[in-house]
Design a protein around this motif. Structure first.
Motif, short mmCIF file in Angstrom:
data_model
loop_
_atom_site.label_atom_id
_atom_site.label_comp_id
_atom_site.label_asym_id
_atom_site.label_seq_id
_atom_site.Cartn_x
_atom_site.Cartn_y
_atom_site.Cartn_z
N THR A 194 87.26 -10.30 -15.68
CA THR A 194 86.30 -10.32 -16.78
C THR A 194 86.96 -10.47 -18.14
O THR A 194 86.53 -11.28 -18.97
CB THR A 194 85.44 -9.04 -16.77
N ASP A 195 88.04 -9.72 -18.37
CA ASP A 195 88.66 -9.74 -19.69
C ASP A 195 89.59 -10.94 -19.91
O ASP A 195 90.12 -11.12 -21.00
CB ASP A 195 89.43 -8.44 -19.93
N MET A 196 89.79 -11.75 -18.88
CA MET A 196 90.68 -12.90 -18.99
C MET A 196 89.96 -14.23 -18.88
O MET A 196 90.52 -15.28 -19.19
CB MET A 196 91.78 -12.84 -17.90
N LYS A 197 88.73 -14.21 -18.44
CA LYS A 197 88.01 -15.45 -18.16
C LYS A 197 87.94 -16.37 -19.37
O LYS A 197 88.07 -17.59 -19.26
CB LYS A 197 86.60 -15.11 -17.67
N ILE A 254 97.54 -13.82 -19.94
CA ILE A 254 97.45 -14.58 -18.68
C ILE A 254 98.83 -14.74 -18.07
O ILE A 254 99.02 -14.58 -16.85
CB ILE A 254 96.79 -15.95 -18.91
N GLN A 255 99.81 -15.05 -18.89
CA GLN A 255 101.17 -15.24 -18.39
C GLN A 255 101.73 -13.95 -17.82
O GLN A 255 102.36 -13.94 -16.76
CB GLN A 255 102.06 -15.79 -19.51
N SER A 256 101.49 -12.84 -18.50
CA SER A 256 101.95 -11.54 -18.00
C SER A 256 101.24 -11.18 -16.69
O SER A 256 101.85 -10.61 -15.76
CB SER A 256 101.68 -10.45 -19.03
N TYR A 257 99.97 -11.51 -16.60
CA TYR A 257 99.20 -11.26 -15.38
C TYR A 257 99.82 -11.97 -14.18
O TYR A 257 99.99 -11.39 -13.10
CB TYR A 257 97.75 -11.72 -15.60
N LEU A 258 100.19 -13.24 -14.36
CA LEU A 258 100.77 -14.01 -13.26
C LEU A 258 102.19 -13.55 -12.94
O LEU A 258 102.60 -13.54 -11.77
CB LEU A 258 100.77 -15.50 -13.60
N MET A 259 102.95 -13.18 -13.97
CA MET A 259 104.33 -12.77 -13.75
C MET A 259 104.43 -11.48 -12.93
O MET A 259 105.49 -11.18 -12.37
CB MET A 259 105.03 -12.58 -15.09
N LYS A 260 103.35 -10.72 -12.81
CA LYS A 260 103.36 -9.51 -12.00
C LYS A 260 103.50 -9.82 -10.51
O LYS A 260 103.94 -8.97 -9.74
CB LYS A 260 102.07 -8.71 -12.22
N TYR A 261 103.14 -11.03 -10.11
CA TYR A 261 103.13 -11.40 -8.69
C TYR A 261 104.49 -11.97 -8.29
O TYR A 261 104.99 -12.91 -8.91
CB TYR A 261 102.02 -12.39 -8.41
N GLN A 262 105.05 -11.38 -7.24
CA GLN A 262 106.37 -11.80 -6.78
C GLN A 262 106.37 -13.27 -6.37
O GLN A 262 107.36 -13.98 -6.57
CB GLN A 262 106.83 -10.93 -5.62
N ALA A 263 105.26 -13.74 -5.79
CA ALA A 263 105.19 -15.14 -5.37
C ALA A 263 105.38 -16.09 -6.56
O ALA A 263 106.04 -17.13 -6.43
CB ALA A 263 103.86 -15.41 -4.69
#
Length: 280
Positions: free
Chosen positions: A192-195, A204-213
């Protein structure tokens, strides 16, 4: 000193077109096979700001060794000139003629070897007075470009890397050299807060960087390009490389990946990098 003039001549089929293409890629203005009597006047007009590449050989109107030497002498009075003579063995030239099925400028004959030998005899005075004699017999096109550039002492242009983001809904960018599908990542669109944000935003970049993949993907792709792909492009004298990242909407995952990947290239490689977000 005026910009340099490169006069490319030599045996038909020895690679003049490729040599002129190299000069064009290296930001020289290129003119091929204009009447030889017009060359000094044209160069006087054209060579004020840019280096020139001029192609002259037996296919040039009114070509002869004497007229060629007179032309070069006139040009040398006002310009720094390098005459490049492209040579090749008769055997190699015969194979090239058979492959392309082009006619020889001296005419048609049952034995192409005789025409090539006659051409070599006619051009011997030109070859003897050339600044650089370059044998293309054993060279592949990339090798020829590389060695010719070194012989002419022309500095390489920096490689440009274009990093694109896009939406798969609108299709893959046709100019892409490499395409990566980022839809294996969680989609911030459903947060909701990123849409309403885009992948350019640090959240958004920090959100994705949390994922090891994602971290693993980014590390591997950066290593692949900096250690292998981009050095190969530079060695082959290729001037640009387009790397595209796609996702469903072209707003979050692909944009963030493009931004982070571009930063990695700028930190690791001596290349020019431009980013385009096609579907933002």
């Amino acid at each position: 000193m005026h910009p340099k003039v490169f006069i490319v001549t030599g045996l038909s089929g020895s690679g003049k077109t490729m040599a002129l293409k190299l000069l064009e890629d290296l930001e020289c203005e290129v003119i091929d096979n204009i009447p030889i009597s017009l060359c000094p006047h044209l160069i006087l007009e054209k060579a004020k700001k840019h280096s020139l590449g001029i192609g002259l050989d037996l296919r040039t109107r009114d070509f002869s060794a004497e007229k060629f030497h007179d032309c070069v002498a006139k040009i040398r009075k006002r310009n720094t000139v390098a005459v490049v003579f492209l040579d090749a063995t008769t055997q190699v030239l015969c194979a090239r003629y058979r492959e392309t099925r082009r006619g020889h400028p001296l005419g048609n004959a049952a034995c192409i070897e005789d025409l090539i030998e006659a051409e070599k005899k006619l051009l011997k005075p030109v070859q003897d007075r050339s600044d650089i004699v370059f044998d293309t017999s054993a060279l592949s096109p990339p090798e020829m470009r590389s060695k010719l550039q070194k012989s002419l002492k022309i500095p390489s242009l920096q490689l440009w890397v274009y990093v694109l983001s896009f939406s798969f809904r609108r299709g893959i960018p046709l100019q892409s050299d490499f395409v990566f599908d980022m839809r294996f990542l969680p989609n911030p669109h459903y947060e909701t807060d990123m849409k309403i944000l885009t992948g350019e935003h640090s959240s958004i970049q920090s959100y994705l960087m949390k994922y090891q993949a994602f971290s693993c993907f980014l590390e591997n792709i950066t290593l692949l390009f900096t250690s292998s792909i981009l050095p190969s492009y530079t060695q082959d004298r290729r001037l640009n490389c387009t790397v595209s990242f796609g996702c469903t909407g072209g707003r979050h995952r692909s944009v963030s990946t493009a931004e982070i990947f571009a930063r990695s290239l700028r930190e690791n490689e001596n290349v020019n990098v431009k980013i385009y977000h096609r579907d933002l």
